[in-house]
Scaffold this active site. Structure first.
Site, PDB file in Angstrom:
ATOM      1  N   ASP A   1      64.928   5.126  38.268  1.00  0.00           N
ATOM      2  CA  ASP A   1      64.717   6.023  39.410  1.00  0.00           C
ATOM      3  C   ASP A   1      63.769   7.166  39.041  1.00  0.00           C
ATOM      4  O   ASP A   1      62.967   7.608  39.871  1.00  0.00           O
ATOM      5  CB  ASP A   1      66.047   6.584  39.892  1.00  0.00           C
ATOM      6  CG  ASP A   1      66.888   5.536  40.621  1.00  0.00           C
ATOM      7  OD1 ASP A   1      66.464   4.359  40.644  1.00  0.00           O
ATOM      8  OD2 ASP A   1      67.955   5.891  41.152  1.00  0.00           O
TER       9      ASP A   1
ATOM     10  N   GLU B   1      72.929   9.826  37.023  1.00  0.00           N
ATOM     11  CA  GLU B   1      73.981   9.040  37.668  1.00  0.00           C
ATOM     12  C   GLU B   1      75.300   9.724  37.341  1.00  0.00           C
ATOM     13  O   GLU B   1      75.497  10.239  36.227  1.00  0.00           O
ATOM     14  CB  GLU B   1      73.982   7.597  37.161  1.00  0.00           C
ATOM     15  CG  GLU B   1      72.671   6.843  37.403  1.00  0.00           C
ATOM     16  CD  GLU B   1      72.256   6.807  38.857  1.00  0.00           C
ATOM     17  OE1 GLU B   1      73.153   6.821  39.740  1.00  0.00           O
ATOM     18  OE2 GLU B   1      71.042   6.767  39.130  1.00  0.00           O
TER      19      GLU B   1
ATOM     20  N   HIS C   1      69.145   2.677  41.240  1.00  0.00           N
ATOM     21  CA  HIS C   1      70.291   3.531  40.941  1.00  0.00           C
ATOM     22  C   HIS C   1      70.640   3.568  39.455  1.00  0.00           C
ATOM     23  O   HIS C   1      71.800   3.814  39.095  1.00  0.00           O
ATOM     24  CB  HIS C   1      71.528   3.122  41.758  1.00  0.00           C
ATOM     25  CG  HIS C   1      71.354   3.338  43.234  1.00  0.00           C
ATOM     26  ND1 HIS C   1      71.285   4.581  43.812  1.00  0.00           N
ATOM     27  CD2 HIS C   1      71.211   2.441  44.246  1.00  0.00           C
ATOM     28  CE1 HIS C   1      71.122   4.458  45.112  1.00  0.00           C
ATOM     29  NE2 HIS C   1      71.065   3.164  45.412  1.00  0.00           N
TER      30      HIS C   1
END
Length: 598
Positions: free
Chosen positions: A205, A52, A200
Site C-alpha cells: 500500500d 496495518e 491491505h
C-alpha cells in the site's frame, strides 16, 4: 552566491531613506540565486507510510505491520517493512482483510522495538519538534499518524511533529467525481496507473501511495504547488487563481524587510513586515490566510514591492512609518495614534484626575499611559478613585472655599474630604491623594493591594459582577503604569546605542534617540565592529528633544525598541544619559501580574 538586492554603505550601514528609494525602483536590479526561491519539491524527501492494525482506534487497537518508502525526486531511496507483535489477538475480520494471522506475528518484534528503527529510517529520530525536514505522507494520514503518535507517547518519547501530507485530502482537491467515484487508495492507484495494486499489506500500500503522490503533485504544480512551503496547505481550498499568484514571492529575498502589495495602478494596497520576506509573502497564497479582506486584496494585487532591511527591528519600524504615511486601504491602524489618552492630575491647589490627549515631556514623571482607548484610561481613573479620596467634581477650586459652596453626596459618604467647603486644607488634601501621585509615578504597590482587598471582599459577599468591574479597573491601572514605566527612560534618553550578537556571527546594532529609531547596522563575522558603530552614530537620524511626551516617535515604535532592548544578550555600547535613569525599577509596576478574566 546570491547577491543582495541593495548596495550598502561602508560598514554595512544603510539609511532608512536610502533603502526606501532603492526598493521603490531606483536601484540596480540584481538576479536572485536559486537558493532564495524556496525548496523545490524535487529536492524534498518524502516518507510514505502505511500501517496495518487490529482495529480503527489507536486507544483500543495495536499496530500489526509497518511499511514505508522513502523517495526524493521520483527516486526510491529505501524501503522499510516489518510485522509487529500487537500483544493481543488479531480479530478474524482483520485477518480476512489483511491476510495477517496471529501465527505470523507471534515471533515479530513489539512496537517498542520497531518504532525507533522507523523514526531513524524516516529521518525523524532526534528531530526538533516542528522543525522543517522530512515530509511524512499517508493515505488517510490521520489514521496512521494517530497510531504512531500514540505509540510514541506510550514509550515516553517526544513525537517529532513532522510535516504531514494526506493524499486523501489532496485527492479531494484535485480529482473530480467524473474521474473517480471515490478517493480510496485502490481507485486512485488505478487512475494514476500505479505499478502495484493495493492489497491491505503495509509495504504494498505504501508503494501504491508513492505513485498516487506523484500523480497528485503533477496535477498540483500548475496551481502553484511547486515548493516545500506550498505543501503545508496544498490540501486546503485555495482558489486556483490565488494560488497561481504565489509566484509573486519567488523573486523576493529571504531576509528581513517590509513588503508592499501593489494594485493595478501600482498603488500600495497593503504593507506588512517579515523576518523572511519570501516565506511570509508565499504564506498569503495558502489556506492559512483566512481573513476575508486580505483575500479580497490578494485577488486585486498584481505585484509585491520588497523593502529589504538590515534587521527585523528596522523592518518593524519601517512598517509602522509606511502605514502612517501611505494609509493603505487594507491595513487597519489607529487613525490618530498621537492623540492617545493619558491620565494625570490637574495643576491646581486641589487637583483631580483627568484624561488628557497631550502631555508635555516635562510632565512625563507623573502620568500613566498612553492608553489604547479612552475607555481604558477611564477604567484606570476609576481604579485610583477607589484607593484615595480624590475629588471627582470638575470645577476648579480655589484655596479658600467660595461663599455659598455646598458639599456633594460623596462627602456625606466619606468618599471625599470636601475641600470645596473647607473640609480639607491644601496640605491635608495633598496627603490624602498621595497614593494617587505614587501610582502616577508607577509605584502601584499600595493601590494594587487596596484593589485586591476590595475584589476579595466582593467575592466573599458573592458580588461577582462588582468584583469583575474592580478586576478590570485594576488591570487597566497596571497596564497604564507598566507602559509609562517602560517608556519614560527611552523617550527621555538623547541616545542609546546597543548591540546583539547574531546567530550567524557578527553584530546587530540599534541606534535610538528620544525613543525613535535613528538607524540600524550589522557587522560581519570576524571583522572589527567599531567602524560600523562609528558610521552608525555619525550617519544616524538627527532627533530633536520633543516638547510632548513620546513626541519623537509613535508609542508603538518606542515599544518595539524597548522589546528589542529587553532581549537576552543585548549589550549597551553607548548611552547619553537623560533626566530619567535607563533602568527598570525592581519594585516597579512590571512586577505585578495583570489580572485577566476567569
Amino acid at each position: 552566491m546570491a547577491s543582495s538586492l541593495l548596495e550598502t554603505a561602508p560598514g554595512g550601514r544603510l539609511s532608512l531613506d536610502d533603502r526606501t528609494r532603492t526598493a521603490s525602483g531606483h536601484g540596480r536590479p540584481v538576479q536572485l540565486g536559486l537558493d532564495e526561491v524556496g525548496t523545490p519539491l524535487h529536492e524534498v524527501t518524502f516518507v510514505v507510510v502505511d500501517l496495518e492494525t487490529t482495529g480503527g482506534s489507536p486507544t483500543d487497537a495495536e499496530i500489526t505491520e509497518v511499511g514505508a518508502v522513502k523517495v526524493r525526486g521520483g527516486e526510491v531511496l529505501g524501503e522499510f517493512q516489518t510485522l509487529v507483535n500487537p500483544g493481543t489477538a488479531i480479530p478474524p475480520t482483520v485477518t480476512v482483510l489483511t491476510g495477517i494471522t496471529n501465527a505470523m506475528v507471534v515471533a515479530a518484534p513489539r512496537i517498542s522495538e520497531v518504532l525507533p528503527s522507523f523514526l531513524e529510517f524516516a529521518g525523524l529520530a532526534g528531530a526538533d519538534p516542528g522543525a522543517p525536514g522530512t515530509v511524512v505522507v499517508a493515505h488517510n494520514a490521520g489514521f496512521d499518524i494517530g497510531f504512531l503518535r500514540q505509540a510514541t507517547e506510550r514509550m515516553d518519547l517526544v513525537w517529532p511533529r513532522p510535516q504531514v501530507l494526506d493524499t486523501v485530502a489532496m485527492a479531494r482537491r484535485l480529482v473530480t467525481r467524473d474521474e473517480a467515484p471515490n478517493h480510496r487508495l485502490g481507485t486512485l492507484a488505478q487512475l494514476f496507473h500505479a505499478k502495484v495494486t493495493p492489497d491491505h499489506r503495509a509495504l504494498t500500500d505504501a508503494r501504491a501511495t508513492v505513485d498516487v503522490l506523484h500523480g497528485l503533485l503533477a496535477r498540483a504544480a500548475p496551481l502553484g504547488v511547486t515548493h516545500l512551503e506550498d505543501l503545508r496547505t496544498a490540501t486546503d481550498p485555495v482558489p486556483p487563481r490565488r494560488r497561481r499568484k504565489s509566484a509573486m514571492a519567488d523573486g523576493l529575498p529571504g531576509g528581513p524587510g517590509v513588503y508592499q502589495f501593489l494594485g493595478p495602478g501600482r498603488e500600495v494596497l497593503y504593507v506588512g513586515t517579515a523576518s523572511n520576506l519570501r516565506r511570509r509573502v508565499r504564506q498569503y497564497f495558502t489556506a492559512g490566510e483566512k481573513r476575508r479582506r486580505i483575500g479580497e486584496m490578494l485577488d486585486i494585487a498584481v505585484g509585491v514591492r520588497p523593502v529589504p532591511c538590515a534587521t527585523v527591528l528596522e523592518a518593524q519600524v519601517r512598517e509602522l512609518r509606511l502605514i502612517a504615511e501611505l494609509d493603505p486601504p487594507y491595513n487597519r491602524r489607529s487613525r490618530r495614534p498621537e492623540r492617545r489618552p493619558w491620565l494625570r492630575l490637574t495643576d491646581e491647589p486641589f487637583p483631580r484626575l483627568s484624561v488628557v490627549r497631550r502631555v508635555g515631556s516635562a510632565e512625563m514623571a507623573e502620568v500613566l499611559g498612553p492608553f489604547g482607548s479612552r475607555r481604558a484610561a477611564m477604567s484606570a481613573l476609576e481604579a485610583l478613585q477607589e484607593v484615595a479620596p480624590v475629588r471627582r467634581c470638575t470645577s476648579r477650586l480655589p484655596q479658600a472655599p467660595r461663599a455659598g459652596a455646598s458639599a456633594c453626596a460623596l462627602a456625606e459618604m466619606n468618599r471625599c474630604g470636601a475641600p470645596c467647603v473647607g473640609g480639607q486644607t491644601v496640605e491635608l488634601y495633598r496627603g490624602a491623594v498621595r497614593p494617587v501621585r505614587e501610582a502616577l509615578r508607577a509605584q502601584v504597590d499600595g493601590a494594587a493591594a487596596r484593589l485586591h482587598e476590595k475584589i476579595a471582599e466582593l467575592a466573599r459577599q458573592q458580588r461577582y459582577e462588582e468584583a469583575a468591574i474592580q478586576r478590570d479597573r485594576l488591570a487597566a491601572l497596571l497596564q497604564g503604569a507598566r507602559r509609562a514605566e517602560r517608556l519614560r527612560p527611552l523617550v527621555a534618553t538623547p541616545e542609546i546605542l546597543a548591540a546583539r550578537r547574531k546567530e550567524s556571527g557578527g553584530w546587530e546594532f540599534v541606534l535610538a534617540r528620544f525613543g525613535r529609531l535613528a538607524g540600524t547596522a550589522v557587522s560581519r563575522a570576524g571583522e572589527d565592529p567599531m567602524p560600523v558603530v562609528g558610521a552608525l552614530r555619525a550617519g544616524g537620524e538627527v532627533v530633536r528633544a520633543p516638547e510632548a511626551a513620546c513626541g519623537a516617535a509613535p508609542v508603538e515604535e518606542t515599544e518595539l525598541i524597548a522589546s528589542w532592548l529587553e532581549q537576552p544578550g543585548v549589550r549597551l555600547v553607548a548611552v547619553e544619559e537623560g533626566p530619567v535613569p535607563l533602568a527598570c525599577p525592581v519594585r516597579g509596576a512590571a512586577r505585578h501580574r495583570v489580572p485577566t478574566a476567569g
